[in-house]
Design a protein around this motif. Sequence first.
Motif, PDB file in Angstrom:
ATOM      1  N   HIS A 230     -45.022 -60.839   8.723  1.00 28.84           N
ATOM      2  CA  HIS A 230     -43.970 -61.288   7.816  1.00 28.84           C
ATOM      3  C   HIS A 230     -43.434 -60.044   7.103  1.00 28.84           C
ATOM      4  CE1 HIS A 230     -45.582 -65.374   8.410  1.00 28.84           C
ATOM      5  NE2 HIS A 230     -46.763 -64.790   8.285  1.00 28.84           N
ATOM      6  N   LEU A 231     -42.199 -59.641   7.409  1.00 28.19           N
ATOM      7  CA  LEU A 231     -41.582 -58.468   6.794  1.00 28.19           C
ATOM      8  C   LEU A 231     -40.638 -58.888   5.672  1.00 28.19           C
ATOM      9  CD1 LEU A 231     -40.733 -56.240   9.911  1.00 28.19           C
ATOM     10  CD2 LEU A 231     -42.775 -56.176   8.453  1.00 28.19           C
ATOM     11  N   HIS A 232     -40.659 -58.150   4.579  1.00 27.58           N
ATOM     12  CA  HIS A 232     -39.740 -58.401   3.476  1.00 27.58           C
ATOM     13  C   HIS A 232     -38.350 -57.858   3.817  1.00 27.58           C
ATOM     14  CE1 HIS A 232     -43.274 -59.371   1.189  1.00 27.58           C
ATOM     15  NE2 HIS A 232     -43.700 -58.121   1.093  1.00 27.58           N
ATOM     16  N   GLU A 233     -37.352 -58.428   3.183  1.00 29.16           N
ATOM     17  CA  GLU A 233     -36.049 -57.759   3.147  1.00 29.16           C
ATOM     18  C   GLU A 233     -36.200 -56.523   2.267  1.00 29.16           C
ATOM     19  OE1 GLU A 233     -33.452 -58.275   4.795  1.00 29.16           O
ATOM     20  OE2 GLU A 233     -33.627 -60.332   5.554  1.00 29.16           O
ATOM     21  N   PRO A 234     -35.652 -55.370   2.585  1.00 32.51           N
ATOM     22  CA  PRO A 234     -34.674 -55.112   3.656  1.00 32.51           C
ATOM     23  C   PRO A 234     -35.304 -54.491   4.900  1.00 32.51           C
ATOM     24  CG  PRO A 234     -34.699 -53.274   2.147  1.00 32.51           C
ATOM     25  CD  PRO A 234     -35.796 -54.208   1.693  1.00 32.51           C
ATOM     26  N   TYR A 235     -36.505 -54.940   5.281  1.00 35.87           N
ATOM     27  CA  TYR A 235     -37.218 -54.297   6.379  1.00 35.87           C
ATOM     28  C   TYR A 235     -37.242 -55.139   7.658  1.00 35.87           C
ATOM     29  CZ  TYR A 235     -38.922 -51.714   2.314  1.00 35.87           C
ATOM     30  OH  TYR A 235     -39.000 -50.983   1.157  1.00 35.87           O
ATOM     31  N   THR A 236     -36.510 -56.241   7.677  1.00 29.93           N
ATOM     32  CA  THR A 236     -36.569 -57.133   8.840  1.00 29.93           C
ATOM     33  C   THR A 236     -35.973 -56.496  10.100  1.00 29.93           C
ATOM     34  OG1 THR A 236     -34.518 -58.196   8.088  1.00 29.93           O
ATOM     35  CG2 THR A 236     -36.608 -59.249   7.480  1.00 29.93           C
ATOM     36  N   HIS A 237     -35.208 -55.406   9.935  1.00 33.80           N
ATOM     37  CA  HIS A 237     -34.660 -54.748  11.126  1.00 33.80           C
ATOM     38  C   HIS A 237     -35.748 -54.045  11.937  1.00 33.80           C
ATOM     39  CE1 HIS A 237     -34.711 -51.583   8.041  1.00 33.80           C
ATOM     40  NE2 HIS A 237     -34.779 -50.707   9.017  1.00 33.80           N
ATOM     41  N   PHE A 238     -36.965 -53.965  11.371  1.00 35.68           N
ATOM     42  CA  PHE A 238     -38.085 -53.368  12.106  1.00 35.68           C
ATOM     43  C   PHE A 238     -38.719 -54.351  13.098  1.00 35.68           C
ATOM     44  CE2 PHE A 238     -38.243 -50.408   8.377  1.00 35.68           C
ATOM     45  CZ  PHE A 238     -37.994 -49.240   9.094  1.00 35.68           C
ATOM     46  N   TYR A 239     -38.357 -55.640  12.990  1.00 35.04           N
ATOM     47  CA  TYR A 239     -38.845 -56.584  13.993  1.00 35.04           C
ATOM     48  C   TYR A 239     -38.388 -56.148  15.386  1.00 35.04           C
ATOM     49  CZ  TYR A 239     -40.252 -60.233  10.613  1.00 35.04           C
ATOM     50  OH  TYR A 239     -40.872 -60.951   9.604  1.00 35.04           O
ATOM     51  N   ASN A 240     -39.291 -56.286  16.361  1.00 36.26           N
ATOM     52  CA  ASN A 240     -39.017 -56.067  17.791  1.00 36.26           C
ATOM     53  C   ASN A 240     -38.737 -54.616  18.169  1.00 36.26           C
ATOM     54  OD1 ASN A 240     -39.279 -58.887  18.384  1.00 36.26           O
ATOM     55  ND2 ASN A 240     -37.243 -59.185  17.506  1.00 36.26           N
ATOM     56  N   GLN A 241     -38.939 -53.690  17.233  1.00 38.52           N
ATOM     57  CA  GLN A 241     -38.889 -52.272  17.592  1.00 38.52           C
ATOM     58  C   GLN A 241     -40.274 -51.839  18.080  1.00 38.52           C
ATOM     59  OE1 GLN A 241     -37.067 -49.384  14.981  1.00 38.52           O
ATOM     60  NE2 GLN A 241     -35.870 -50.964  13.911  1.00 38.52           N
ATOM     61  N   VAL A 242     -40.296 -50.986  19.090  1.00 34.91           N
ATOM     62  CA  VAL A 242     -41.562 -50.501  19.629  1.00 34.91           C
ATOM     63  C   VAL A 242     -41.949 -49.201  18.925  1.00 34.91           C
ATOM     64  CG1 VAL A 242     -42.786 -49.694  21.681  1.00 34.91           C
ATOM     65  CG2 VAL A 242     -41.158 -51.587  21.862  1.00 34.91           C
ATOM     66  N   PHE A 243     -43.163 -49.157  18.403  1.00 37.77           N
ATOM     67  CA  PHE A 243     -43.697 -47.977  17.748  1.00 37.77           C
ATOM     68  C   PHE A 243     -44.963 -47.519  18.466  1.00 37.77           C
ATOM     69  CE2 PHE A 243     -41.557 -50.442  14.396  1.00 37.77           C
ATOM     70  CZ  PHE A 243     -40.713 -49.473  13.852  1.00 37.77           C
ATOM     71  N   GLU A 244     -45.317 -46.259  18.246  1.00 40.48           N
ATOM     72  CA  GLU A 244     -46.577 -45.752  18.780  1.00 40.48           C
ATOM     73  C   GLU A 244     -47.462 -45.306  17.622  1.00 40.48           C
ATOM     74  OE1 GLU A 244     -48.154 -42.018  21.457  1.00 40.48           O
ATOM     75  OE2 GLU A 244     -46.406 -43.138  22.189  1.00 40.48           O
ATOM     76  N   ILE A 245     -48.732 -45.659  17.691  1.00 41.84           N
ATOM     77  CA  ILE A 245     -49.685 -45.243  16.666  1.00 41.84           C
ATOM     78  C   ILE A 245     -50.067 -43.787  16.899  1.00 41.84           C
ATOM     79  CG2 ILE A 245     -51.993 -45.637  15.705  1.00 41.84           C
ATOM     80  CD1 ILE A 245     -51.714 -48.566  16.560  1.00 41.84           C
ATOM     81  N   ARG A 246     -50.046 -43.000  15.836  1.00 39.45           N
ATOM     82  CA  ARG A 246     -50.400 -41.594  15.962  1.00 39.45           C
ATOM     83  C   ARG A 246     -51.840 -41.435  16.468  1.00 39.45           C
ATOM     84  NH1 ARG A 246     -48.142 -37.496  11.428  1.00 39.45           N
ATOM     85  NH2 ARG A 246     -50.038 -36.438  12.174  1.00 39.45           N
ATOM     86  N   GLU A 247     -51.992 -40.515  17.397  1.00 37.66           N
ATOM     87  CA  GLU A 247     -53.302 -40.277  17.987  1.00 37.66           C
ATOM     88  C   GLU A 247     -54.317 -39.815  16.954  1.00 37.66           C
ATOM     89  OE1 GLU A 247     -55.175 -37.801  21.787  1.00 37.66           O
ATOM     90  OE2 GLU A 247     -53.140 -37.390  21.076  1.00 37.66           O
TER      91      GLU A 247
END
Length: 333
Positions: A230-247
Amino acid sequence: MLGQSIYISKFDETFIPKDEVDIYFTSFHIQEEFNDQFSTKAKSLLKILNEYHKTVIVDISKRGIEAMGYKDIYSLLKENKIDILRLDFGFSEEEIVEISNYVTIGVNASTSDYHVAKKIKEKGNKVVAIHNFYPRLETGLDESFFMARNEELKQMDVPVMAFIQGDKDYRGPLFEGLPTLESQRNMKPYVAYLQMKYLYGIENVLVGDNGISDEQLQLIKQDTINIPCHLHEPYTHFYNQVFEIREDSPHNLMRLTSTRSKDIKPAYVEQRQRGDITIDNENYLRYCGEIQITKIDRNKDDRINIMGTIDKDYLGLLEILSGKMKIKFVQCS
């Protein structure tokens, strides 16, 4: 691969195997299911599964063979294609080793019966180890026992399978789920599946119950690890973006790569809880925009905004997150 269970009591001719499921497990030794229709339905089920080219695992006892109308296991195997046979009550070690000349045997990984795997391998025959599932609350395996037994089987070069519970159509009479591990009882199938894969190294995971929802199936079949949140506004644009966890992320704090930006104003600055997703604000200077996932509770920091939180039913995903994994935040329904 993912496997699902299908029992005679739930089977009819309209049954269509799911594309997302590679393996089907069924049991032909449940005495309550023995009736005049049992043999016909059991043979029909095997025929349908073979037509859809599914790997078929059958758990059977000598009473089950009799209920299907066969004089022995060899007659059953001659008329029906079964990929893995898990022999239950009534078979001696000598009989199991002999039957392994005709079909891959699934030994019981949760009991001392697993020792017969060594004898089967010595004959050059195929064998896998399949853990029990546990219908009664509080009786599932401990993680320590599970891991130790799997290590023994690994040393014997025997593949291991284990069960997770479904999320619908639980099997009776208790309806408490059918997991191998007690810690995974009532856990979402997606979370339990990933834990089996990443924490315990189980490549073939079976759903013990009759049902698993399409939502969970689709999550399991994704290449990227989806994190319902559950993301708050104004961060909902981060839904469905692919990220990589730092090694080089520390164990209790997952840092995401390539997320730094500018002009993130302080907002939702609160004490961080396990499962919170955070973003550094402008007070953290050059770290502004860095996104992290907290795996333990941490103090409030005026330089860190809480941008959302992992849904409570999926907090078990925190156990499997590690460096270089690709993840995606997905909106939780």
